[in-house]
Scaffold this motif. Sequence first.
Motif, PDB file in Angstrom:
ATOM      1  N   LEU A 232       0.791  -1.195   0.090  1.00  0.00           N
ATOM      2  CA  LEU A 232      -0.025  -0.121  -0.115  1.00  0.00           C
ATOM      3  C   LEU A 232       0.791   1.446  -0.102  1.00  0.00           C
ATOM      4  N   LYS A 233       2.219   1.159   0.404  1.00  0.00           N
ATOM      5  CA  LYS A 233       2.779   2.113   0.277  1.00  0.00           C
ATOM      6  C   LYS A 233       3.709   2.742  -0.838  1.00  0.00           C
ATOM      7  N   ASP A 234       3.926   3.949  -1.131  1.00  0.00           N
ATOM      8  CA  ASP A 234       4.687   4.197  -2.394  1.00  0.00           C
ATOM      9  C   ASP A 234       6.061   4.498  -1.681  1.00  0.00           C
ATOM     10  N   SER A 235       7.027   5.162  -2.705  1.00  0.00           N
ATOM     11  CA  SER A 235       8.377   5.248  -2.604  1.00  0.00           C
ATOM     12  C   SER A 235       8.791   6.204  -1.247  1.00  0.00           C
ATOM     13  N   SER A 236       7.835   7.030  -0.982  1.00  0.00           N
ATOM     14  CA  SER A 236       7.872   8.166   0.237  1.00  0.00           C
ATOM     15  C   SER A 236       7.775   7.208   1.311  1.00  0.00           C
ATOM     16  N   GLY A 237       7.334   6.225   1.413  1.00  0.00           N
ATOM     17  CA  GLY A 237       6.936   5.411   2.993  1.00  0.00           C
ATOM     18  C   GLY A 237       5.650   5.678   3.440  1.00  0.00           C
ATOM     19  N   TYR A 238       4.820   6.492   2.572  1.00  0.00           N
ATOM     20  CA  TYR A 238       3.426   6.943   2.976  1.00  0.00           C
ATOM     21  C   TYR A 238       2.273   5.791   2.056  1.00  0.00           C
ATOM     22  N   GLY A 239       1.255   5.862   2.265  1.00  0.00           N
ATOM     23  CA  GLY A 239       0.236   5.205   1.589  1.00  0.00           C
ATOM     24  C   GLY A 239       0.166   5.884   0.096  1.00  0.00           C
ATOM     25  N   ASN A 240       0.030   5.066  -0.860  1.00  0.00           N
ATOM     26  CA  ASN A 240       0.202   5.471  -2.157  1.00  0.00           C
ATOM     27  C   ASN A 240      -1.040   6.170  -2.412  1.00  0.00           C
ATOM     28  N   PRO A 241      -1.308   7.257  -2.948  1.00  0.00           N
ATOM     29  CA  PRO A 241      -2.780   8.096  -3.086  1.00  0.00           C
ATOM     30  C   PRO A 241      -3.487   7.528  -3.976  1.00  0.00           C
ATOM     31  N   ASN A 242      -2.941   6.746  -4.897  1.00  0.00           N
ATOM     32  CA  ASN A 242      -3.859   6.022  -5.722  1.00  0.00           C
ATOM     33  C   ASN A 242      -4.870   5.125  -5.279  1.00  0.00           C
ATOM     34  N   TYR A 243      -4.515   4.835  -4.195  1.00  0.00           N
ATOM     35  CA  TYR A 243      -5.330   3.514  -3.429  1.00  0.00           C
ATOM     36  C   TYR A 243      -6.139   4.176  -2.201  1.00  0.00           C
ATOM     37  N   TYR A 244      -6.148   5.482  -2.239  1.00  0.00           N
ATOM     38  CA  TYR A 244      -6.913   6.024  -0.983  1.00  0.00           C
ATOM     39  C   TYR A 244      -7.832   7.134  -1.465  1.00  0.00           C
ATOM     40  N   ILE A 245      -9.189   7.223  -0.694  1.00  0.00           N
ATOM     41  CA  ILE A 245      -9.828   8.462  -0.826  1.00  0.00           C
ATOM     42  C   ILE A 245      -9.254   9.566  -0.408  1.00  0.00           C
ATOM     43  N   LYS A 246      -9.876  10.715  -0.549  1.00  0.00           N
ATOM     44  CA  LYS A 246      -9.375  12.142  -0.302  1.00  0.00           C
ATOM     45  C   LYS A 246      -8.957  12.223   1.415  1.00  0.00           C
ATOM     46  N   ASP A 247      -9.428  11.591   2.298  1.00  0.00           N
ATOM     47  CA  ASP A 247      -9.305  11.609   3.795  1.00  0.00           C
ATOM     48  C   ASP A 247      -7.831  10.988   4.095  1.00  0.00           C
ATOM     49  N   GLY A 248      -7.182  10.164   2.911  1.00  0.00           N
ATOM     50  CA  GLY A 248      -5.912   9.722   3.314  1.00  0.00           C
ATOM     51  C   GLY A 248      -5.732   8.636   3.886  1.00  0.00           C
ATOM     52  N   PHE A 249      -6.768   7.901   4.618  1.00  0.00           N
ATOM     53  CA  PHE A 249      -6.721   6.687   5.446  1.00  0.00           C
ATOM     54  C   PHE A 249      -7.831   5.725   5.072  1.00  0.00           C
ATOM     55  N   HIS A 250      -8.754   5.995   4.376  1.00  0.00           N
ATOM     56  CA  HIS A 250      -9.617   5.092   3.867  1.00  0.00           C
ATOM     57  C   HIS A 250      -9.137   4.532   2.462  1.00  0.00           C
ATOM     58  N   LEU A 251      -9.107   3.449   2.295  1.00  0.00           N
ATOM     59  CA  LEU A 251      -9.119   2.885   0.967  1.00  0.00           C
ATOM     60  C   LEU A 251     -10.032   3.007  -0.197  1.00  0.00           C
ATOM     61  N   THR A 252      -9.868   2.948  -1.398  1.00  0.00           N
ATOM     62  CA  THR A 252     -10.727   3.012  -2.714  1.00  0.00           C
ATOM     63  C   THR A 252     -11.055   1.816  -2.784  1.00  0.00           C
ATOM     64  N   SER A 253     -11.900   1.454  -3.727  1.00  0.00           N
ATOM     65  CA  SER A 253     -12.323  -0.082  -4.071  1.00  0.00           C
ATOM     66  C   SER A 253     -11.044  -0.645  -4.544  1.00  0.00           C
ATOM     67  N   TYR A 254     -10.283   0.123  -5.408  1.00  0.00           N
ATOM     68  CA  TYR A 254      -9.010  -0.410  -6.023  1.00  0.00           C
ATOM     69  C   TYR A 254      -8.136  -0.629  -4.759  1.00  0.00           C
ATOM     70  N   GLY A 255      -8.012   0.103  -3.978  1.00  0.00           N
ATOM     71  CA  GLY A 255      -7.204  -0.203  -2.974  1.00  0.00           C
ATOM     72  C   GLY A 255      -7.408  -1.062  -2.111  1.00  0.00           C
ATOM     73  N   HIS A 256      -8.700  -1.634  -1.995  1.00  0.00           N
ATOM     74  CA  HIS A 256      -9.062  -2.861  -1.242  1.00  0.00           C
ATOM     75  C   HIS A 256      -8.967  -4.109  -2.369  1.00  0.00           C
ATOM     76  N   SER A 257      -8.852  -3.884  -3.611  1.00  0.00           N
ATOM     77  CA  SER A 257      -8.801  -5.080  -4.257  1.00  0.00           C
ATOM     78  C   SER A 257      -7.288  -5.626  -4.217  1.00  0.00           C
ATOM     79  N   ILE A 258      -6.514  -4.584  -3.732  1.00  0.00           N
ATOM     80  CA  ILE A 258      -4.987  -4.679  -3.650  1.00  0.00           C
ATOM     81  C   ILE A 258      -4.681  -5.584  -2.218  1.00  0.00           C
ATOM     82  N   VAL A 259      -5.362  -4.853  -1.415  1.00  0.00           N
ATOM     83  CA  VAL A 259      -5.414  -5.984   0.071  1.00  0.00           C
ATOM     84  C   VAL A 259      -5.978  -7.172  -0.129  1.00  0.00           C
ATOM     85  N   ARG A 260      -7.072  -7.529  -0.909  1.00  0.00           N
ATOM     86  CA  ARG A 260      -7.768  -8.619  -1.044  1.00  0.00           C
ATOM     87  C   ARG A 260      -6.636  -9.664  -1.754  1.00  0.00           C
TER      88      ARG A 260
END
Length: 187
Positions: A151-179
């Motif tokens: 889920l992290k990008d090269s910055s050591g934080y969550g990849n924003p492509n996987y998150y909604i705007k709040d920065g800690f809830h995943l998008t549907s795509y982010g959940h597919s990566i977790v799955r």
Amino acid sequence: YFNNLILVGDSNIKNMYEYGRINAGNAWALPCLHAESIHYQHLNIYGKNKSMTLLDAIKNHNPEKIILNFGSFSSLWISEEVFITQASSMIEKIQEESQNTQIVLISIYPVTKYGINNDNFSQSSINKCNFRLLELANKYNLKFLDVQTVLKDSSGYGNPNYYIKDGFHLTSYGHSIVREYIKTHAV
């Protein structure tokens, strides 16, 4: 694969079910759940249309395998000492209640570097909690799923492509990566 698996956790687990990434029968969740509140809060037992504590749910449904996500708020609302003590206690209580239930620990999801972050989550606090989870997995001889690595990008934080705007809830795509991570690593 997910037929014999229960994911326990906070709003990200609830959302994983609501986005259709897991079935209702695989999700036991409550928004803002953390390592202390998991002892007494009533979780939504999706698929059963019930609400009960985690230990009551385990006693009533005797799951084969559970993945415990102690939630992002473990890094924010409770101290590191309380986190360790309460997470250890829950692991021991589950082991006592249901010796046949396999417990798997999963890392707390990272937050993005940018975003609203109204709750002021700190990635360094999340990293500390995840290190402690790894220690607990080793102590209790449990599998540890380090999902933050995908889920992290090269910055050591969550990849924003996987998150909604709040920065800690995943998008549907982010959940597919977790799955997919769970499918390939929770064996």
